[in-house]
Design an enzyme around this catalytic site. Sequence first.
Site, mmCIF file in Angstrom:
data_model
loop_
_atom_site.group_PDB
_atom_site.id
_atom_site.type_symbol
_atom_site.label_atom_id
_atom_site.label_comp_id
_atom_site.label_asym_id
_atom_site.label_seq_id
_atom_site.Cartn_x
_atom_site.Cartn_y
_atom_site.Cartn_z
ATOM 1 N N SER A 36 -9.698 1.858 3.164
ATOM 2 C CA SER A 36 -9.292 3.164 2.393
ATOM 3 C C SER A 36 -8.054 1.823 1.682
ATOM 4 O O SER A 36 -7.913 2.561 0.838
ATOM 5 C CB SER A 36 -8.242 3.805 3.491
ATOM 6 O OG SER A 36 -7.599 3.051 4.134
ATOM 7 N N SER A 63 -9.575 -0.706 7.569
ATOM 8 C CA SER A 63 -9.379 -0.125 5.937
ATOM 9 C C SER A 63 -7.953 -1.434 5.645
ATOM 10 O O SER A 63 -8.767 -1.809 4.229
ATOM 11 C CB SER A 63 -8.576 1.198 6.300
ATOM 12 O OG SER A 63 -8.922 2.182 5.955
ATOM 13 N N LYS A 102 0.405 -0.883 -0.036
ATOM 14 C CA LYS A 102 0.313 0.359 0.460
ATOM 15 C C LYS A 102 0.722 1.471 -0.105
ATOM 16 O O LYS A 102 2.046 1.304 0.743
ATOM 17 C CB LYS A 102 -0.978 0.158 1.450
ATOM 18 C CG LYS A 102 -2.024 1.023 1.187
ATOM 19 C CD LYS A 102 -2.793 1.218 2.743
ATOM 20 C CE LYS A 102 -3.726 2.080 2.996
ATOM 21 N NZ LYS A 102 -5.009 1.508 4.083
#
Lengths: 482, 93
Positions: free
Chosen positions: A147, A171, A72
């Site tokens: 997210s 997330s 990420k």
Amino acid sequence: MELTSLSLSEVREELRAKNVSPLEVLQALEERIARVDPAIRGYVARDFESAAAQAKNADVSLPLGGIPIAIKDVINVLGEPCACASKILRGYRSPYDATVVKKLRAAGAIPYGRTNMDEFAMGSSTENSSISPTYNPWDTSRIPGGSSGGSAAVVAADEAFAALGSDTGGSIRQPAALCGCAGLKPSYGRVSRFGLVAFASSLDQIGPFTKTVRDSALMLNAISGLDTQDSTSLDEPVPDYAATLGQDIKGLRLGMPKEYFVGGIDPRVDETVRAAIRHYESLGAEIVEVSLPHTGHAVGVYYIIATAEASANLARFDGVRYGHRAAGAANLLEQYGKTREEGFGAEVKRRIILGTYVLSSGYYDAYYLRAQKVRTLIRRDFTTAFDKVDAIVCPTSPEPAFKIGERSDDPLRMYLADIFTIAANLAGICGISIPCGFAQADGKALPIGLQLLGKPFDEARLLKLAHAYEQSTPWHKQKPVL
Amino acid sequence: MSDFDVRYTARLARLNLSEEEIAKFQSQLSQVLAFVEKLREVDVTGVEPTAHTNPLYNVFREDRERDWFDAKEALANAPRQANGLFVVAKVVE
């Protein structure tokens, strides 16, 4: 069968048997990404050249030897961009490896690509990325969750064998549920956050997205443990999380929190999760109703604490040491104000304002301190429940993936998407989402996630329970058509 | 809550906002604040606040020099630099 459709464990076997080389695995992945990512947009950056150099020297006898892992865009990888999908960090290159990346490299893994996310991990749909939305592989008119939507989407779309994400209020688990993969949020303190760009420091955890529960265990083995660079990481033993997989779950007690099965939940989710719980019963688990009385306050507590911490953490983006700097400011104060105005997107600005307000003089006690006290009560709810049960079972998200744009201008409604995941971060416990079925909408199948929550540092039992369900159901084997 | 003022708070946060953003955030965040008002219903008498969830206090390390960035690495991402220093807009007249 395409190489990229294999799980991490399966590709590891192929590598170890020398049926395929690390470079061939990487090339297969590169081709897959070139073919499907234009429709998914899960990646924001890739570096196959440097990855290929690593693949040539990979030691496949290591636990993750030669396996490419997606990271990420909020976790630092030496020499790579780490923009947190924000304009304010455009052009930034990490001068160091996060501890989790160091540990992955030590286990033989190869970081090669950065995944899309909501800017600074603030959001539940990945629409708050300054680069592009990510599209759900099961229905590209829908959001992948957030997210860590990029990480979830690339694993679901066979564009990655595994990915790292971060989970501050859901997330990892929520996008895993919406994309139909496994997403694990370890306990607070299990995994070092050194090198993770901080959002809300008392809540943030790093964890893996994988195609199977066994793969989650292998990833957790690699990234767990004390790190002197993160003083909140705990010196707890790291067991082999794969060792207990496959053991009997007969007699284990699973708690069904009655507050999670009330109004406001999509009936298809409610029905599917209840069926999953009956399945656990058929596997020999005992289902017990438990109560988490302060559940209704979790979202409120979270949006005070998380925004307060974010407003402090994001003060570092001032245009001085790294990132964007506004042109033409007459003095330093103007430089701060303009740099941040130009660099941050709407949701980040909203949260900075809210967090600054709840910490401001005269409001601190009414908002922040009160929220921290209610947080204590939420933690106690879990402690009391875990006296009676081994784990808690509930939905991950109150609904399947929603349409892109559907609520991007309604922050409160967006915040309620995290209603079932937030409490785990507030309480510091571990949680995992695994696929448990599908909802049909517009002729498309949309994944539904089952959430298991466990005591702090009880990941081994959590994974054992998740694995037992997964191995006796077909859901994790289904793939989106791309 | 009626005192919530986006313009003033934005100044505290060193964050310039457009008039349009001020109006929009004022209304959106007032809704969020109305939602969190619900926390007032909870009896928190005698409850200790939770700062974070681990039973950890005063984690110290030895005060020893560690290998870390040199000046060149620290400045590598700087928007403006000169003579091994970060350059910023004027602070004092």
